[in-house]
Design an enzyme around this catalytic site. Sequence first.
Site, short mmCIF file in Angstrom:
data_model
loop_
_atom_site.label_atom_id
_atom_site.label_comp_id
_atom_site.label_asym_id
_atom_site.label_seq_id
_atom_site.Cartn_x
_atom_site.Cartn_y
_atom_site.Cartn_z
CE LYS A 116 -1.36 2.47 3.26
NZ LYS A 116 -1.86 3.07 4.51
CG ASP A 174 -7.07 3.58 2.44
OD1 ASP A 174 -8.07 3.13 1.82
OD2 ASP A 174 -6.95 4.78 2.71
#
Length: 211
Positions: free
Chosen positions: A121, A139
């Site tokens: 991420k 996320d």
Amino acid sequence: MLRKAKREEIIKRLEETYKGTETALHYGSPFELLVAVVLSAQCTDERVNKITARIFPRLNTPEKMAALTQEQLEAEIRDCGLYHAKAKNLLAASRMLIEKFDSTVPNTIPALMELPGVGQKTANVVANIIYGVPAIAVDTHVFRVSHRLKLAQGTDPLETEKELEKIIPIEKWGQAHHWLIWHGRKICKARNPLCKECILEDVCSFKEKNI
């Protein structure tokens, strides 16, 4: 999974509503963004911005950060969740940037992921925002919203990322990441989603709609 026409309609509405949105994190350089994203894990962007506003005037390069001890950096970021692990990773990442990357934040996702504390991420966010690398960073907001809208069904962020990549045009990956985040922050909240105000209410099949 939704039919193609409905998926495209959802993505179209998200784009029309949130086009041009960017990260809420404050930064002034690639290194500052990297630090901010690392700090943002299990911490609100608002709190991260308060922390970085306090430390970036003094700790805005790998050299300056690497000069601190573990205890000193922990004290600087103590009001951030998981500050012990984050301090350890930021110090190690700063040293690696100096020793291996000539103090420059790498411009590829694999190279970014070599840095301690940088997962998929974080690497996706930095690579996309700084270098324009096509990437969808999943996320908590992206995961929640994409699943409620049935754009994805993956059981973890990586599976979800791959599913979203298949249904969103590659040239819109980085932008779509922000559309989903902002929709999750403003409307499709974890608790008490504002379904009556949602632009997608008529095409959303979330079973626990707050209507």
